[in-house]
Motif scaffolding. Structure first.
Motif, short mmCIF file in Angstrom:
data_model
loop_
_atom_site.label_atom_id
_atom_site.label_comp_id
_atom_site.label_asym_id
_atom_site.label_seq_id
_atom_site.Cartn_x
_atom_site.Cartn_y
_atom_site.Cartn_z
N CYS A 147 41.08 42.63 39.73
CA CYS A 147 42.19 42.62 40.68
C CYS A 147 43.04 41.36 40.52
N ILE A 148 42.39 40.22 40.39
CA ILE A 148 43.13 38.97 40.24
C ILE A 148 43.90 38.94 38.93
N GLU A 149 43.34 39.48 37.87
CA GLU A 149 44.04 39.53 36.59
C GLU A 149 45.30 40.41 36.69
N ILE A 150 45.21 41.51 37.42
CA ILE A 150 46.39 42.37 37.63
C ILE A 150 47.45 41.62 38.43
N ILE A 151 47.01 40.90 39.46
CA ILE A 151 47.92 40.09 40.28
C ILE A 151 48.59 39.03 39.41
N LYS A 152 47.82 38.38 38.57
CA LYS A 152 48.35 37.35 37.67
C LYS A 152 49.44 37.94 36.77
#
Length: 139
Positions: free
Chosen positions: A58-63
């Motif tokens: 999820c954080i990688e997608i947000i990044k």
């Protein structure tokens, strides 16, 4: 009073047009990223049964969305960690702190009964404000 253009950030999800949502929306220096699920580029769920792996995805997608909007994780001011089981907060936070320990945005951790896909154990949301915006108003 300043007016800002509204920029819609897409990750190519075909449901964006059908349902009427964007991965992120940037208005001037402000970026909001909606519920981000642990989905691989092919649409499959990443880390089935693993809250920490799903949180990282999820954080990688947000990044990626932030970078597409001309920003990055360093500009995040708020995160929301949404879990299907509040008892899973520790592995979710262990993943979150890999990215945000130094940045220290405000946070909320909450639980919901379920997500659209029952394989998803977590979703994240984030808000960012591009630092130095007043110095780079043409950015």
């Amino acid at each position: 009073m300043d007016t800002f253009d509204r920029e819609l950030i897409s990750n190519g999800n075909p449901m964006e047009a059908v349902v009427g949502f964007s991965r992120a929306v940037r208005v001037g220096p402000f970026i909001s990223i909606g519920g981000t699920a642990p989905v691989a580029p092919d649409g499959s769920t990443v880390g089935v049964g693993d809250v920490q792996a799903q949180t990282i995805r999820c954080i990688e997608i947000i990044k990626e969305a932030l970078e597409q909007a001309g920003s990055g994780l360093h500009d995040v001011v708020r995160t929301r960690v949404i879990l299907t089981n509040i008892d899973n907060w520790k592995p979710a936070i262990e993943a979150r702190k890999l990215y945000f320990r130094e940045i220290r945005p405000v946070d909320a951790i909450m639980a919901v009964s379920r997500f659209v896909n029952p394989e998803w154990l977590v979703e994240l949301e984030a808000d960012a404000v591009i630092s130095g915006w007043g110095d780079h108003s043409a950015a």
